[in-house]
Motif scaffolding. Structure first.
Motif, PDB file in Angstrom:
ATOM      1  N   GLN A 169      17.223   3.987  21.616  1.00  0.00           N
ATOM      2  CA  GLN A 169      16.161   2.985  21.719  1.00  0.00           C
ATOM      3  C   GLN A 169      14.828   3.540  21.218  1.00  0.00           C
ATOM      4  OE1 GLN A 169      16.369   1.545  25.808  1.00  0.00           O
ATOM      5  NE2 GLN A 169      17.310  -0.334  25.058  1.00  0.00           N
ATOM      6  N   ARG A 170      14.519   4.766  21.568  1.00  0.00           N
ATOM      7  CA  ARG A 170      13.244   5.344  21.122  1.00  0.00           C
ATOM      8  C   ARG A 170      13.238   5.598  19.623  1.00  0.00           C
ATOM      9  NH1 ARG A 170      12.745  10.061  24.823  1.00  0.00           N
ATOM     10  NH2 ARG A 170      14.879   9.548  25.322  1.00  0.00           N
ATOM     11  N   ILE A 171      14.392   5.921  19.037  1.00  0.00           N
ATOM     12  CA  ILE A 171      14.464   6.039  17.576  1.00  0.00           C
ATOM     13  C   ILE A 171      14.249   4.666  16.944  1.00  0.00           C
ATOM     14  CG2 ILE A 171      16.041   6.481  15.638  1.00  0.00           C
ATOM     15  CD1 ILE A 171      16.999   8.955  17.232  1.00  0.00           C
ATOM     16  N   GLY A 172      14.763   3.616  17.571  1.00  0.00           N
ATOM     17  CA  GLY A 172      14.504   2.255  17.096  1.00  0.00           C
ATOM     18  C   GLY A 172      13.020   1.923  17.145  1.00  0.00           C
ATOM     19  N   ILE A 173      12.351   2.340  18.200  1.00  0.00           N
ATOM     20  CA  ILE A 173      10.906   2.116  18.319  1.00  0.00           C
ATOM     21  C   ILE A 173      10.168   2.955  17.275  1.00  0.00           C
ATOM     22  CG2 ILE A 173       8.896   2.453  19.828  1.00  0.00           C
ATOM     23  CD1 ILE A 173      10.881   1.748  22.185  1.00  0.00           C
ATOM     24  N   ALA A 174      10.611   4.198  17.074  1.00  0.00           N
ATOM     25  CA  ALA A 174      10.007   5.047  16.025  1.00  0.00           C
ATOM     26  C   ALA A 174      10.179   4.399  14.653  1.00  0.00           C
ATOM     27  CB  ALA A 174      10.633   6.442  16.048  1.00  0.00           C
ATOM     28  N   ARG A 175      11.327   3.775  14.430  1.00  0.00           N
ATOM     29  CA  ARG A 175      11.580   3.073  13.156  1.00  0.00           C
ATOM     30  C   ARG A 175      10.537   1.976  12.952  1.00  0.00           C
ATOM     31  NH1 ARG A 175      17.444   0.670  12.851  1.00  0.00           N
ATOM     32  NH2 ARG A 175      17.961   2.864  12.653  1.00  0.00           N
ATOM     33  N   ALA A 176      10.261   1.216  14.007  1.00  0.00           N
ATOM     34  CA  ALA A 176       9.258   0.148  13.911  1.00  0.00           C
ATOM     35  C   ALA A 176       7.873   0.732  13.653  1.00  0.00           C
ATOM     36  CB  ALA A 176       9.265  -0.686  15.194  1.00  0.00           C
ATOM     37  N   LEU A 177       7.543   1.832  14.307  1.00  0.00           N
ATOM     38  CA  LEU A 177       6.244   2.464  14.107  1.00  0.00           C
ATOM     39  C   LEU A 177       6.130   3.064  12.709  1.00  0.00           C
ATOM     40  CD1 LEU A 177       5.836   4.177  17.596  1.00  0.00           C
ATOM     41  CD2 LEU A 177       4.764   2.051  16.796  1.00  0.00           C
ATOM     42  N   TYR A 178       7.225   3.628  12.204  1.00  0.00           N
ATOM     43  CA  TYR A 178       7.240   4.195  10.850  1.00  0.00           C
ATOM     44  C   TYR A 178       6.933   3.111   9.819  1.00  0.00           C
ATOM     45  CZ  TYR A 178       8.798   6.618   6.634  1.00  0.00           C
ATOM     46  OH  TYR A 178       8.849   7.172   5.381  1.00  0.00           O
ATOM     47  N   LYS A 179       7.502   1.934  10.037  1.00  0.00           N
ATOM     48  CA  LYS A 179       7.342   0.823   9.097  1.00  0.00           C
ATOM     49  C   LYS A 179       5.911   0.283   9.064  1.00  0.00           C
ATOM     50  CE  LYS A 179       9.339  -3.694   8.030  1.00  0.00           C
ATOM     51  NZ  LYS A 179      10.183  -4.781   8.525  1.00  0.00           N
ATOM     52  N   LYS A 180       5.127   0.564  10.124  1.00  0.00           N
ATOM     53  CA  LYS A 180       3.747   0.075  10.222  1.00  0.00           C
ATOM     54  C   LYS A 180       3.674  -1.443  10.079  1.00  0.00           C
ATOM     55  CE  LYS A 180       1.402   4.271   8.704  1.00  0.00           C
ATOM     56  NZ  LYS A 180       0.468   4.856   7.746  1.00  0.00           N
ATOM     57  N   SER A 181       4.541  -2.131  10.793  1.00  0.00           N
ATOM     58  CA  SER A 181       4.577  -3.588  10.748  1.00  0.00           C
ATOM     59  C   SER A 181       3.376  -4.198  11.434  1.00  0.00           C
ATOM     60  CB  SER A 181       5.848  -4.091  11.443  1.00  0.00           C
ATOM     61  OG  SER A 181       6.985  -3.602  10.788  1.00  0.00           O
ATOM     62  N   GLU A 206       6.071  13.525   7.511  1.00  0.00           N
ATOM     63  CA  GLU A 206       4.948  13.570   8.460  1.00  0.00           C
ATOM     64  C   GLU A 206       4.855  12.258   9.224  1.00  0.00           C
ATOM     65  OE1 GLU A 206       3.199  16.252   9.433  1.00  0.00           O
ATOM     66  OE2 GLU A 206       4.645  17.246   8.125  1.00  0.00           O
ATOM     67  N   ARG A 207       5.080  11.166   8.529  1.00  0.00           N
ATOM     68  CA  ARG A 207       5.081   9.849   9.179  1.00  0.00           C
ATOM     69  C   ARG A 207       6.259   9.714  10.134  1.00  0.00           C
ATOM     70  NH1 ARG A 207       4.243   4.874   5.296  1.00  0.00           N
ATOM     71  NH2 ARG A 207       5.623   3.446   6.370  1.00  0.00           N
ATOM     72  N   VAL A 208       7.420  10.272   9.770  1.00  0.00           N
ATOM     73  CA  VAL A 208       8.593  10.273  10.653  1.00  0.00           C
ATOM     74  C   VAL A 208       8.246  10.996  11.952  1.00  0.00           C
ATOM     75  CG1 VAL A 208      10.897  11.277  10.970  1.00  0.00           C
ATOM     76  CG2 VAL A 208      10.364  10.029   8.875  1.00  0.00           C
ATOM     77  N   LYS A 209       7.620  12.161  11.830  1.00  0.00           N
ATOM     78  CA  LYS A 209       7.260  12.944  13.021  1.00  0.00           C
ATOM     79  C   LYS A 209       6.217  12.215  13.861  1.00  0.00           C
ATOM     80  CE  LYS A 209       8.511  17.311  10.917  1.00  0.00           C
ATOM     81  NZ  LYS A 209       8.044  18.554  10.306  1.00  0.00           N
ATOM     82  N   TYR A 210       5.239  11.613  13.223  1.00  0.00           N
ATOM     83  CA  TYR A 210       4.220  10.830  13.924  1.00  0.00           C
ATOM     84  C   TYR A 210       4.870   9.699  14.721  1.00  0.00           C
ATOM     85  CZ  TYR A 210       0.503   7.378  14.560  1.00  0.00           C
ATOM     86  OH  TYR A 210      -0.360   6.450  15.097  1.00  0.00           O
ATOM     87  N   ALA A 211       5.783   8.976  14.080  1.00  0.00           N
ATOM     88  CA  ALA A 211       6.463   7.858  14.744  1.00  0.00           C
ATOM     89  C   ALA A 211       7.299   8.360  15.916  1.00  0.00           C
ATOM     90  CB  ALA A 211       7.334   7.105  13.738  1.00  0.00           C
ATOM     91  N   ALA A 212       7.993   9.473  15.723  1.00  0.00           N
ATOM     92  CA  ALA A 212       8.821  10.042  16.794  1.00  0.00           C
ATOM     93  C   ALA A 212       7.957  10.500  17.970  1.00  0.00           C
ATOM     94  CB  ALA A 212       9.653  11.207  16.259  1.00  0.00           C
ATOM     95  N   LYS A 213       6.823  11.099  17.683  1.00  0.00           N
ATOM     96  CA  LYS A 213       5.914  11.521  18.762  1.00  0.00           C
ATOM     97  C   LYS A 213       5.449  10.316  19.564  1.00  0.00           C
ATOM     98  CE  LYS A 213       4.243  15.743  16.604  1.00  0.00           C
ATOM     99  NZ  LYS A 213       3.157  16.395  15.840  1.00  0.00           N
ATOM    100  N   ASN A 214       5.061   9.251  18.874  1.00  0.00           N
ATOM    101  CA  ASN A 214       4.562   8.060  19.553  1.00  0.00           C
ATOM    102  C   ASN A 214       5.649   7.295  20.284  1.00  0.00           C
ATOM    103  OD1 ASN A 214       1.657   7.943  19.183  1.00  0.00           O
ATOM    104  ND2 ASN A 214       2.167   7.973  17.017  1.00  0.00           N
ATOM    105  N   ALA A 215       6.880   7.448  19.870  1.00  0.00           N
ATOM    106  CA  ALA A 215       8.003   6.818  20.564  1.00  0.00           C
ATOM    107  C   ALA A 215       8.556   7.716  21.668  1.00  0.00           C
ATOM    108  CB  ALA A 215       9.106   6.456  19.562  1.00  0.00           C
ATOM    109  N   LYS A 216       7.910   8.845  21.886  1.00  0.00           N
ATOM    110  CA  LYS A 216       8.288   9.792  22.955  1.00  0.00           C
ATOM    111  C   LYS A 216       9.704  10.327  22.796  1.00  0.00           C
ATOM    112  CE  LYS A 216       4.411   9.557  25.154  1.00  0.00           C
ATOM    113  NZ  LYS A 216       3.483  10.659  25.062  1.00  0.00           N
ATOM    114  N   VAL A 217      10.103  10.622  21.535  1.00  0.00           N
ATOM    115  CA  VAL A 217      11.426  11.194  21.290  1.00  0.00           C
ATOM    116  C   VAL A 217      11.340  12.468  20.441  1.00  0.00           C
ATOM    117  CG1 VAL A 217      11.977   9.807  19.215  1.00  0.00           C
ATOM    118  CG2 VAL A 217      13.819  10.502  20.796  1.00  0.00           C
ATOM    119  N   ILE A 251      15.081   6.904  11.241  1.00  0.00           N
ATOM    120  CA  ILE A 251      13.716   6.466  11.535  1.00  0.00           C
ATOM    121  C   ILE A 251      13.110   5.770  10.319  1.00  0.00           C
ATOM    122  CG2 ILE A 251      11.355   7.260  12.037  1.00  0.00           C
ATOM    123  CD1 ILE A 251      12.646   9.367  13.919  1.00  0.00           C
ATOM    124  N   ALA A 252      13.300   6.343   9.134  1.00  0.00           N
ATOM    125  CA  ALA A 252      12.793   5.750   7.889  1.00  0.00           C
ATOM    126  C   ALA A 252      13.883   4.857   7.289  1.00  0.00           C
ATOM    127  CB  ALA A 252      12.378   6.843   6.922  1.00  0.00           C
TER     128      ALA A 252
END
Length: 167
Positions: A127-139, A88-99, A76-77
């Motif tokens: 795929q959801r981990i990929g989305i969490a990765r994008a959310l983690y990056k805060k692009s 904490e950001r990893v968990k936030y991203a995972a929650k928002n990516a529904k994984v 994710i990171a």
């Protein structure tokens, strides 16, 4: 083509196979140069000299997400040394990516080694981990290239609603 995409917009490109959707995305990500005209962001032309600045603002989530043979958290990171990961950001991203719940259900949770290319995960989880990765990056820009194709309709709808709300 002439596009003007407003900040915060959530848009999609649809069309037949081989109609140029992926080529257009490659141009938007500055992976390809337009054959005519220019790509401009905030009124500035993206050039060979400055395209790295534009690319740094983009997260691309492809249909087939690359996974390293490391932990879920490291995937994710992605690209960060383990010591620099904000869990904490990893968990936030995972929650928002529904994984998040599925990761927590793994034997070692976010510390689970997922194997080469995420072999131990389902396509939807990758795929959801990929989305969490994008959310983690805060692009500033997230490009989803069929990145929800392995998700069921309900999960896809939930993930897209979250991405829309974040935008």
């Amino acid at each position: 083509i002439n596009l003007n995409i407003e900040k915060g917009a959530c848009i999609g490109f649809m069309g037949a196979t081989a109609s140029g959707k992926s080529t257009l995305l490659d141009i938007l990500m500055s992976l390809l140069s337009p054959t005519k005209g220019t790509l401009s962001v905030d009124g500035r032309e993206v050039t060979q000299k400055n395209k790295h600045l534009w690319r740094a603002r983009i997260s691309h989530v492809p249909q087939h997400v690359f996974m390293s043979d490391s932990t879920v958290a490291e995937n994710i990171a992605f690209g960060l040394p383990y010591k620099d990961i904000d869990f904490e950001r990893v968990k936030y991203a995972a929650k928002n990516a529904k994984v998040y719940e599925e990761i927590n259900a793994l034997d070692n949770g976010f510390e689970t080694i997922i194997g080469e290319n995420g072999i131990s995960l389902s396509g939807g989880q990758r795929q959801r981990i990929g989305i969490a990765r994008a959310l983690y990056k805060k692009s500033s820009v997230i490009i989803l290239d069929e990145a929800t194709s392995a998700l069921d309709e309900k999960t896809e709808s939930e993930v897209m609603e979250i991405i829309y709300n974040i935008s």
